[in-house]
Each structure stands twice: as structure tokens, then as C-alpha cells.
Scaffold this motif. Sequence first.
Motif, short mmCIF file in Angstrom:
data_model
loop_
_atom_site.label_atom_id
_atom_site.label_comp_id
_atom_site.label_asym_id
_atom_site.label_seq_id
_atom_site.Cartn_x
_atom_site.Cartn_y
_atom_site.Cartn_z
N ALA A 191 -8.67 -118.55 62.13
CA ALA A 191 -8.88 -117.99 63.73
C ALA A 191 -10.22 -116.61 62.91
O ALA A 191 -11.21 -117.25 63.92
N HIS A 192 -10.06 -116.41 61.73
CA HIS A 192 -11.27 -115.26 61.47
C HIS A 192 -12.53 -116.65 61.15
O HIS A 192 -13.46 -115.40 61.59
N GLU A 193 -12.09 -117.53 61.11
CA GLU A 193 -13.82 -118.17 60.99
C GLU A 193 -13.98 -117.75 62.45
O GLU A 193 -15.47 -118.56 62.43
N HIS A 194 -13.90 -117.89 63.17
CA HIS A 194 -13.72 -118.13 65.39
C HIS A 194 -13.77 -116.63 65.08
O HIS A 194 -13.93 -116.63 66.42
N ASP A 195 -13.74 -115.26 64.52
CA ASP A 195 -13.68 -114.05 65.21
C ASP A 195 -12.85 -113.60 65.96
O ASP A 195 -13.08 -112.91 66.56
N VAL A 196 -11.29 -114.17 65.85
CA VAL A 196 -10.52 -113.87 66.35
C VAL A 196 -9.15 -113.32 65.64
O VAL A 196 -8.77 -113.82 64.58
N PRO A 197 -8.91 -112.41 65.80
CA PRO A 197 -7.92 -111.88 65.84
C PRO A 197 -6.74 -112.58 65.66
O PRO A 197 -6.35 -113.13 66.72
N VAL A 198 -5.79 -112.27 65.15
CA VAL A 198 -4.48 -112.84 64.77
C VAL A 198 -3.66 -112.06 64.80
O VAL A 198 -3.31 -110.38 64.12
N LEU A 199 -2.55 -112.32 65.54
CA LEU A 199 -1.27 -111.08 65.35
C LEU A 199 -0.02 -112.11 64.62
O LEU A 199 0.41 -113.21 65.09
N VAL A 200 1.02 -111.09 63.61
CA VAL A 200 1.66 -112.76 63.47
C VAL A 200 3.41 -111.27 63.36
O VAL A 200 3.81 -110.23 63.12
N ASP A 201 4.23 -112.59 63.55
CA ASP A 201 5.51 -111.42 64.16
C ASP A 201 6.15 -111.66 62.79
O ASP A 201 6.54 -113.29 62.92
N GLY A 202 6.38 -110.76 62.30
CA GLY A 202 6.95 -110.98 60.73
C GLY A 202 8.29 -110.67 60.95
O GLY A 202 9.35 -110.34 59.41
N ALA A 203 8.75 -110.69 62.26
CA ALA A 203 10.73 -109.77 62.01
C ALA A 203 11.51 -111.17 61.29
O ALA A 203 13.08 -110.15 60.63
N GLN A 204 11.10 -112.29 61.10
CA GLN A 204 12.29 -113.44 60.34
C GLN A 204 11.73 -113.08 59.24
O GLN A 204 12.23 -114.12 58.07
N ALA A 205 10.54 -112.68 58.64
CA ALA A 205 10.14 -112.99 56.99
C ALA A 205 10.27 -111.53 56.32
O ALA A 205 10.42 -111.38 55.04
N ILE A 206 10.07 -110.35 57.32
CA ILE A 206 10.18 -108.89 56.83
C ILE A 206 11.27 -108.43 54.97
O ILE A 206 10.93 -108.22 54.28
N GLN A 207 11.97 -109.24 55.82
CA GLN A 207 13.91 -109.23 54.84
C GLN A 207 13.49 -110.19 53.41
O GLN A 207 14.66 -109.78 52.95
N HIS A 208 12.90 -110.90 53.86
CA HIS A 208 12.62 -112.55 52.81
C HIS A 208 11.53 -112.35 51.79
O HIS A 208 11.84 -112.41 50.75
N VAL A 209 10.46 -111.52 51.92
CA VAL A 209 9.56 -111.87 51.09
C VAL A 209 8.89 -111.48 51.02
O VAL A 209 8.62 -109.74 52.12
N ALA A 210 7.32 -110.51 50.03
CA ALA A 210 6.40 -109.24 49.91
C ALA A 210 5.53 -109.15 51.62
O ALA A 210 4.88 -111.17 51.15
#
Length: 407
Positions: A191-210
Motif C-alpha cells: 500500500a505504501h508503494e502507492h502512497d496509500v495509508p493502512v488501517l489494521v484491525d488488531g482485535a484478534q492479534a493484540i493478545q497473541h503476538v507482539a
Amino acid sequence: MRTFDIEQIRADFPILGREVNGRPLVYFDNGATTQKPKQVIDAITRYYADMNSNVHRGVHYLSQISTDAFEVTRRKVQAFIHAKHEHEIIITKGTTEAINIVASCYGRAFINAEDEIIISAMEHHSNIVPWQMLCDEKGCKLRVIPMNDRGELDIEAYKSLFSERTKLVSFTYVSNALGTVNPVKEMIDIAHEHDVPVLVDGAQAIQHVAIDVEALGVDFFAFSGHKMYGPTGVGVLYGKEELLNKMPPYQGGGDMIKDVTFEKTTYNELPFKFEAGTPNIEAGICLGDAIDYIESIGLDVIKDYEEELLAYATSRLSEIDGIRFIGTAAHKSSVISFVVDGVHPYDIGVILDKLGVAVRTGHHCAQPVMNAFDIPGTVRVSLAMYNTKEEVDILIEGLQRALRMLV
């Protein structure tokens, strides 16, 4: 970091000692919400017993200590996700509100008719509906990254979706319905190669991975406290400083203002510009205690244990005749979704509940995922660090019993 002692960890969670329908509780609905350790429960009691006051507004002692504790959590979150600035941490009601803030505020400022937003085919409704609402309002369009029959996103197709009209990408780190772990860094870089910002939904990640938002380069990151052993009603939106400063406020009210007259209002600085009104103070403070609890064990240790448990549960479930796993990605987190030929998921869930085993059944707020697999829903087993192989064995026994009744 302490040694991973499963018995000590389970002793930290009072609810795990209770019975359901005369049987010991086996809780496998952690994707919906995690249980709370006594360290967090005690912190909630301590706040109301010793500190209760509004924050950011009073000169008296209770207001000052409550404000200090609330802001300590902000700094803990900053360190936990490795943000550059503490004012990039916006305290919200949860992941849903965090995504809606970006959809409303970034969308209002930077997205216009005929512009395009890219999401994925595996999103939770909370990362679909806000963008649809924006599209209805602005006349912009959604583009959807397809996934294969293993529940993995098609990265080559993702690359082809970009155009000069693409203004934002928003996707989940881990699918709540499938357990798929997406190649987040690669997708952000594309996405950044196209200068497009990114939102990541981390609701199912935050408790499992750093999580390291700086290393990922992500522009917005959202998660909820109750998915990570903290209270309900609190979450976080991380946003890069330059983007948050350019965005208009989400709501008007107290705390998000600097000066107010009937002619004009000047908005407050970050992060308060996006925190109108009295927050969920108790939950905000006690989110910090949940972070302390996770860090006392260590996310790397938790991850290793949960991966071992996931492999064991997948192997044991594979023994069930007629089972079909929904989501078989090469990289998965602690979620197993399945159906059994000729049996409705709801019926399985009801019988398991009678045996004291809590699982989730249905579409998991991910109806497009279910549609892609042409099923009404699944049985979802979602694991946490306090689950055990012995509990998996109880699940298998219960499932076998249920199927003898239903098939």
C-alpha cells in the motif's frame, strides 16, 4: 518474565473455578472476549473504592490521581505497541469505535466521490459496515481482496486493486472467523508503494503476538481491551501523528476543546481532540493492569504455548468423522472453525453448553466469510493462554457425545 506455569495462570482467573450445568467450565470463546485475571478484577475494585473521580478536569486530589493513572495506561499502551509518541494513542470504547473514528474523520477529510477503499474478504462486520456507510455518504467505492479456499488472501489480486483513486486500505491482522494470520507487513508495504495509508484491525492479534507499529509502518492500528484480559468498554486507536493532526474531531464535547465561544471553537491537541466527554475511566486505567499481566508472563511465551495448544486441538478434532475445517491457512492463530456434515453448528453448541463447554456458533459477525464457504455458520473454538490440553480432551468427548445424539 515469569516461567509459564499453567496451573498458576489458571489460578489467576477466578471464573475458571466455577461450574456450568454441574460441570467444570471449559471456556473456548476467547475470540469473543477473554476472561479477567484477579489482578485486573482487583484493580477495578480498587479504582472505585479508592480513586473514583473524573479525569483531566479537577484540581482536587482524587481527580489528580485518577488522571495520572489514566495517563499511565496511555504510556503503557505506547510502550506495548511501540508507538513513537504517547499522544498517538487515542483511548476509545473498543475496536469498533476506533475504526469508525478513522472512517468518519479520515473519510470526511480525504475521501471523495469515486475514490476507492480496499478491504478484505475476511473482515469482521466492524471493518466493513463503517466503510459502506462512508461510501453511501460520499459516493466512494469498496474494493475487496479475494481469498482462496484455505482462507488466505490473494496477494497478487490485492496488488491489482490499486489505482490513482485508492485512498485507504483496511484489513484484519487475524481473522476472527478463520484464524488466518495475514502477511501484514507485506500488505502495508504494498500500500505504501502507492502512497496509500493502512488501517489494521488488531482485535484478534493484540493478545497473541507482539505488535510494533513503528516496525510495521502501519498508519492506524485498532484493538480492544476485553480481548486481552482487560475490561470491556475500552480500546485503542493508534494513529500516526501527522494523520491525526490533519483529521477533524470525531465528536464534540468536553475535553476535546481548547476554547469555546458561541462564535468559534478551537479544538484541543492530541490525543484529547478525539476523546470527547467522560471516558470509561475505570476501564481505561485497568487496561494498564491487563498489559502488566500479559507482560509479566511474556507474549513470546504465550505465543509458543498457544501454538502448541492449537496444534493439539487441531489434531484431536481431526479425529472426528465428518468434520470439515473452515480456514486452513498455513499461518494461523488460536482459532479453529469447523462444521460437521449433516449437523447444524447451533445444535452442537447447545449440547456442548449442557456439558459445560463454551464455544461460539454462527457467522461470528463475518457473514461474507460464511457466504464465501457457502455455509450458514461454524462452530468456533478460540483458545487463550489459560486453556489446556485436558480441556481440549473434554471438548472432544463432548463433541463425540453431541454427534451421537445428532447424526
